[in-house]
Design an enzyme around this catalytic site. Structure first.
Site, PDB file in Angstrom:
ATOM      1  N   LYS A  77       0.846  -1.187   0.000  1.00  0.00           N
ATOM      2  CA  LYS A  77       0.000   0.000   0.000  1.00  0.00           C
ATOM      3  C   LYS A  77       0.889   1.247   0.000  1.00  0.00           C
ATOM      4  CE  LYS A  77      -3.904   1.768   2.781  1.00  0.00           C
ATOM      5  NZ  LYS A  77      -4.740   1.453   3.957  1.00  0.00           N
ATOM      6  N   SER A 152      -9.638   1.258   2.962  1.00  0.00           N
ATOM      7  CA  SER A 152      -8.835   2.058   2.079  1.00  0.00           C
ATOM      8  C   SER A 152      -7.768   1.299   1.303  1.00  0.00           C
ATOM      9  CB  SER A 152      -8.163   3.157   2.909  1.00  0.00           C
ATOM     10  OG  SER A 152      -7.286   2.571   3.858  1.00  0.00           O
ATOM     11  N   SER A 176      -9.656  -1.320   7.046  1.00  0.00           N
ATOM     12  CA  SER A 176      -9.108  -1.097   5.704  1.00  0.00           C
ATOM     13  C   SER A 176      -8.358  -2.251   5.054  1.00  0.00           C
ATOM     14  CB  SER A 176      -8.197   0.122   5.709  1.00  0.00           C
ATOM     15  OG  SER A 176      -8.984   1.283   5.589  1.00  0.00           O
TER      16      SER A 176
HETATM   17  N1  GLN Z   1     -13.022   3.320   6.555  1.00  0.00           N
HETATM   18  C1  GLN Z   1     -12.415   3.712   7.799  1.00  0.00           C
HETATM   19  C2  GLN Z   1     -12.018   5.172   7.743  1.00  0.00           C
HETATM   20  O1  GLN Z   1     -12.271   5.791   6.768  1.00  0.00           O
HETATM   21  C3  GLN Z   1     -11.227   2.837   8.076  1.00  0.00           C
HETATM   22  C4  GLN Z   1     -10.023   3.258   7.354  1.00  0.00           C
HETATM   23  C5  GLN Z   1      -8.840   2.408   7.665  1.00  0.00           C
HETATM   24  O2  GLN Z   1      -8.949   1.346   8.252  1.00  0.00           O
HETATM   25  N2  GLN Z   1      -7.679   2.921   7.301  1.00  0.00           N
HETATM   26  O3  GLN Z   1     -11.463   5.696   8.674  1.00  0.00           O
END
Ligand code: GLN
Length: 492
Positions: A77, A152, A176
């Site tokens: 990532k 994400s 994510s």
């Molecule tokens: N969807 C969650 C957020 O927007 C989790 C994001 C993540 O785990 N990095 O914060």
């Protein structure tokens, strides 16, 4: 295209036996990315030169045969620092940032023989559930191009699902890794808080962030985890607890007798898609068939998990993102007349909408006068959520939930409604708030052939139990073997 096996063990063994060279595997992988990625946008950067040089180095070594990831390609990532390779967190503010150092996970993967082939697209600074918050365009879901891969870590999930790489790493602050794994039909694992070093991970919310693998099977996830887990003097939050052999936890015949699987059915009353619920119930039957006991558990405060998460995560993000001010890293507005003006314009021009929304929210909940009402209160409820899990784990060894309440949604469908987007993570944020390990494994498809994910969470530092239960489920079913059409068509 050259036929290269797609599971870690086979690639590794073929390279160790010298049936294939690491360079051949690497070139085949780069070819696959070149052929498959254009419609998907899973990759931010393909680190072609670094990967080929690394593969050549491995081929020149005489002592590589013992390395557990020898010649295995992996994508990271784009919020993990790679020396000499751009690392943007999919933000404009880091558009030209080239780290002078490698994250600890990079060093560990390379020490195990892995070949890092590139950086994957994600929501900006990992804030989002659909990869649509990337400043460089969304990633598309390989199962249905008009839909999101989740987020994400959507680029990492799509890259594995489409068959571009056998392995990828993601980061998971509220879901994510697990949610995109579910939406793309791959396996994704968030280790216990502290299990994997975050040195070199661009921080989002430091009390929640964890790095973990995405792959096509639980076994491959366990192999990567062996390579990256363990204490790191550079990350004071990394745990000193000894690292077990995660692969060994998967040996045996998949018998789950003696394992109790907790089901918090009171959380599934509304908002969960009927097809997701049906796949979940069928999955419980499979685990029961392997000998597990299914028990009812209560996570009383879980309905509060999303609001608590969005107070704590944004508060921490507002502090972590203060360092991007145009002085030291990344983008700087050049037309400013004074220092304050330079900060304003650099941050104003460098950050995207969602990141700004969170910095403002996080600054607000920490501000004098509101701290007690929001931040302190959220910390108190976080403790209650943790205690609910402690209690549930007195009666259950793991807890099973759907990973996501719905399958992949359409691009654009939730971008105008942040709260709707945030609700994608109702079942995943709890594990982050409580520091627990959690995995998503494929457990079926909707009638329109979109993947559905099953989540198991476990006690802190009992990552091995979670992997074992997920593996037993996986070997009793064949969902993980299904591939999306784009991948199979292009590889024919
Ligand atoms: N969807 C969650 C957020 O927007 C989790 C994001 C993540 O785990 N990095 O914060």
């Amino acid at each position: 295209m050259m036929d290269v096996p797609f599971d870690v063990q086979s690639i590794r063994d073929a390279v160790a036996r010298r049936d294939l060279s690491a360079s051949e595997v690497c070139r085949a992988t780069l070819d696959r990315i070149a052929a498959l990625d254009p419609p998907l946008n899973a990759f931010r950067t393909v680190a072609r030169d670094r990967a080929l040089a690394r593969a050549a180095e491995l081929d020149a070594r005489r002592d590589g045969a013992g390395l557990p990831l020898l010649g295995v390609p992996i994508a990271l990532k784009d919020n993990m620092c790679t020396r000499g390779v751009p690392t943007t967190a999919s933000s404009r503010i880091l558009e030209n940032y080239i780290p002078p150092y490698d994250a600890t996970i990079v060093a560990r993967l390379e020490a195990a023989g892995a070949v890092i082939v590139g950086k994957t697209n994600c929501d900006e600074f990992a804030m989002g559930s659909s990869t649509e918050n990337s400043a460089y365009g969304p990633t598309r879901n390989p199962w249905a191009l008009e839909r999101t891969p989740g987020g994400s870590s959507g680029g990492s999930a799509a890259a594995v699902a489409a068959g571009m790489v056998p392995l990828a790493l993601g980061s998971d602050t509220g879901g994510s890794i697990r949610q995109p794994a579910a939406l793309c039909g791959v396996v994704g694992f968030k280790p216990s808080y502290g299990r994997v070093s975050r040195y070199g991970l661009l921080a989002f919310a430091s009390s929640l962030d964890q790095i973990g693998p995405l792959a096509s099977s639980v076994k491959d996830v366990a192999i990567v985890l062996n390579a990256i887990a363990g204490h790191d003097a550079c990350d004071s939050t990394s745990s000193q607890v000894a690292v077990p052999d995660f692969g060994a936890a998967l040996e045996g015949n998949g018998d789950l007798r003696g394992i109790r699987i907790g089901v918090p059915r009171h959380l599934f009353r509304e908002g969960v898609d009927a097809e997701v619920m049906a796949a979940y119930d069928a999955a419980l039957d499979v685990s029961r068939g392997r000998g597990a006991d299914i028990v009812e558990v209560t996570l009383e405060h879980s309905p509060e998990a999303i609001p608590v998460y969005y107070v704590i995560a944004t508060a921490e993000a507002s502090a972590n993102l203060a360092r991007y001010d145009g002085v030291r890293y990344g983008y700087r507005a050049e037309d400013a007349t004074a220092l304050g003006d330079m900060y304003d314009r650099s941050r104003g021009g460098g950050f995207g909408r969602e990141v700004k929304r969170r910095i403002i929210l996080g600054t607000y909940v920490l501000s004098a006068g509101y701290y007690d009402a929001y931040y302190r209160k959220a910390q108190q409820v976080r403790t209650l959520i943790r205690r609910d899990y402690d209690r549930a784990f007195m009666n259950a060894d793991v807890i099973a939930m759907p990973t996501s309440p719905t399958a992949a949604f359409k691009l654009g469908e939730r971008t105008e409604d942040p709260v709707q987007m945030y609700l994608s993570d109702v079942f995943t944020v709890g594990a982050n708030l409580a520091g627990l390990p959690g995995i998503s494994v494929p457990c079926g498809f909707t009638s329109t052939r979109l993947p559905i994910g099953l989540q198991f969470t476990g006690r802190a530092m009992e990552d091995a139990t979670v992997l074992r239960v997920a593996h037993a489920y996986e070997r009793a079913t064949s969902w993980s073997k299904e591939k999306p059409r784009v991948a199979s068509e292009l590889s024919r």
